[in-house]
Design an enzyme around this catalytic site. Structure first.
Site, PDB file in Angstrom:
ATOM      1  N   LYS A 138      -1.472  61.391  68.281  1.00 22.35           N
ATOM      2  CA  LYS A 138      -1.703  62.842  68.215  1.00 22.35           C
ATOM      3  C   LYS A 138      -0.635  63.541  67.360  1.00 22.35           C
ATOM      4  CE  LYS A 138      -4.553  63.158  72.372  1.00 22.35           C
ATOM      5  NZ  LYS A 138      -4.868  63.906  73.605  1.00 22.35           N
ATOM      6  N   HIS A 168     -12.941  62.951  67.678  1.00 21.64           N
ATOM      7  CA  HIS A 168     -12.101  63.118  68.875  1.00 21.64           C
ATOM      8  C   HIS A 168     -12.323  64.501  69.472  1.00 21.64           C
ATOM      9  CE1 HIS A 168      -8.545  63.611  71.386  1.00 21.64           C
ATOM     10  NE2 HIS A 168      -8.535  62.298  71.457  1.00 21.64           N
ATOM     11  N   GLU A 185     -14.612  59.899  76.610  1.00 17.55           N
ATOM     12  CA  GLU A 185     -13.454  60.634  77.137  1.00 17.55           C
ATOM     13  C   GLU A 185     -13.904  61.964  77.725  1.00 17.55           C
ATOM     14  OE1 GLU A 185      -9.371  59.882  75.034  1.00 17.55           O
ATOM     15  OE2 GLU A 185     -10.640  61.103  73.729  1.00 17.55           O
ATOM     16  N   SER A 205      -0.797  60.504  75.615  1.00 17.37           N
ATOM     17  CA  SER A 205       0.427  61.027  76.233  1.00 17.37           C
ATOM     18  C   SER A 205       1.050  60.059  77.236  1.00 17.37           C
ATOM     19  CB  SER A 205       0.149  62.382  76.893  1.00 17.37           C
ATOM     20  OG  SER A 205      -0.855  62.254  77.867  1.00 17.37           O
TER      21      SER A 205
END
Lengths: 224, 224, 224, 224
Positions: free
Chosen positions: A13, A95, A143, A205
């Site tokens: 990211k 995404h 996702e 993350s």
């Protein structure tokens, strides 16, 4: 194909912890952990670091995004061929933080295939996963947006979404591989993703922002 | 400030001739020509090559575009700080091939300044040049869209647009520098741009697509 | 010009309370309050209701947004000329919920003027207000985004932003009128906006979502 | 369902010939031709005319586009519920002149269904038609972009694309109806579209820009 399941895809990211030299360091940690443990880890460096990191690690790198353009007068956009020249093996497409129009998803999947690049198309639910499967990408990565960045893993919170997506996608074309993402942060999450029939995970993350990135990676792969 | 006028800003866009190793070669040609001739040449590499090329040349590099985001969960976007980490000295903003909303132009100019980066904001006419001047960028680059890529130079086809823009911008803030672009391809175009009061030129295909890039560059700077 | 300051501009946005017959009822309330009290009230109906409401009220109607296109093959977009045909007197441009690129703001201001339509360009701070003033719209409407929909009025929370914008804009062109918006919900807010030098206010939820829309309007104009 | 095949869907786009009173006249012509000839004709008025035209004709009206938002603070956007309040029976989605991201196509199909509105999703080829079919819209409308506005009809130029799409879509869900568009301008085009298995056609300029709109319509339906 260089991307043998189960696959750990690390999306860097736009975090500071994965920018520039931090990004190269993180890619090198992934490279070492992959080699020492015999697992498949793939990294998606930040866009400006793509050529630099591709030249300095041996594990596969993917673009986080590619624009649906040809080479030419497109200031500040990234063409498939320029992305390929950076040394990547493929790209994420669509995404949840960089959605694309349907016709462009179709175009990019075909364009990447013609360049011998892997396509991983992100989706938000079972219906859009089926839709994308009809376009024959190499991977669908489901996702649920509401879980991204939460630390609550999709494989534990919505196991039926994951297994339903695997079944739906494979019934359309059994060659398409399925990843799951959102909230993946430890080995149990990865194990349950694999047990639900996926070919790996997509995460960000959980590793990028971890106090100790190597330790977080080692934990992630501990139950594969 | 490392960018001493008259300035030659070479935008590599997304051409194959400026992608990957081609991009590095072109940047090195610019570096040599700049050094050997004592002129200021700045390059805008392709986005994926930014870190790689910044690490391998000594002339200033600029981003072709930066996104109006902070560091964080922004897959496939380029934050100002990640761009800075690549080694750039500044960025183009609002190129005609990558237009931005007004509030984001304002935000990016201030964000780049806070990071000690140069902002070059592209505009399409005298009115929008005045508008941008009110936001106090380092440079305004006027490029009439209808001339981009034509080989017909703005400095010869629309000299009154160039001089009018210089006067308008300087009357708002004499510290703002003005570049002109669109159709610039030889030394006469550069010379007339300077004679019209600009601080340099912004160009792309005239050098990137030239049969002999070095020769095209040498011709460009021949009358400075 | 039919829009005599001080001006109350009511943006109906996409609320259910202002959709279809609700929108027509609200426009008729505005019409009655305007006539009975001798004040200038202008409404911005929802896009699908524009022709219908314009045909059924006598107060001026504005579009909430117009697209930077000409007539032609543009499915689902709204051209300036089609908007004019609906009966509007002008349009908001660049509302914070519908930002536009700089070149299109410039284009639309000029296009509306050529059609004898009023332009009200929304801005987010003093710098972008100056930028827009250089494009010579009829009105600049300053609305700090952080206050929109809060009920905390810009004229009380950030009076210096309002008066600073008025001074900046008038110093560029004293013919440009200035509105202020964000958080305006009662007569005191309107009064202080006028006292700060504005030519009126732009508001939405304070009236649209009020329990009694007429009463809210009457309160708004009570101190003019 | 009020929309009985074969269906003629007339997209008014943003032409002057279909704006305001011109749009109402055209809708009334369609109404008369439909009634007098017992055929199903549906019109997509310009966005600003939706409520006005829906209130003045008895044939079904569709929106040309709806935005993927809920009611609320969305200046200049069109929510599904505001569109429904205008009196429409459904909407085009993802027209080639107004493409949408995949997740929003999915969202809008479900949202329209919950409001008892018909969804007609436009696609550009057989692959994206299959993808959309997985989202279960009421109609898929295949329109090869390269033929739009050409007068060369898809049913004669690319009959295998039309029949292939019909087969693909029906094999996913036989309840989904298929329209074809692009270049449709006369009765032979419509007849061959029906013979290829479609449930009707989507067209625009062939009627909107015709010298005699009624005659063009009568010709269109002459071989049904």
């Amino acid at each position: 194909m260089p991307l043998k399941p189960p696959l750990i895809v690390l999306n860097m990211k736009s975090y500071q912890e994965s920018s520039g030299e931090n990004g190269l360091n993180l890619a090198k940690i992934c490279e070492e952990v992959a080699r020492e443990n015999g697992v498949s880890i793939v990294v998606c460096p930040q866009q400006v670091d793509l050529t630099y990191i591709c030249k300095n690690v041996t594990i596969p790198c993917l673009a986080q995004h590619i624009d649906p353009i040809e080479s030419g007068g497109y200031t500040g956009w990234i063409s498939p061929i320029s992305a390929k020249n950076s040394g990547i093996k493929g790209s994420l497409i669509n995404h949840s933080e960089h959605r694309m129009i349907l016709a462009d998803i179709d175009l990019l999947i075909r364009r990447l295939r013609s360049l011998d690049l892997i396509s991983i198309v992100c989706t938000n639910n079972e219906a859009t996963s089926r839709a994308v499967a009809e376009l024959r990408p190499d991977f669908v990565a489901i996702e649920p947006p509401e879980l991204i960045g939460t630390g609550v893993s999709v494989s534990s919170a919505q196991p039926e979404v994951v297994s339903g997506t695997v079944n739906s996608v494979k019934s359309i074309d059994s060659d398409i591989k399925v990843l799951c993402g959102a909230g993946i942060s430890n080995g149990i999450d990865v194990r349950s993703a694999i047990d639900l029939g996926t070919d790996g995970v997509l995460l960000a993350s959980g590793v990028v922002k971890a106090k100790d990135q190597r330790e977080a990676l080692l934990d992630l792969i501990s139950l594969i």
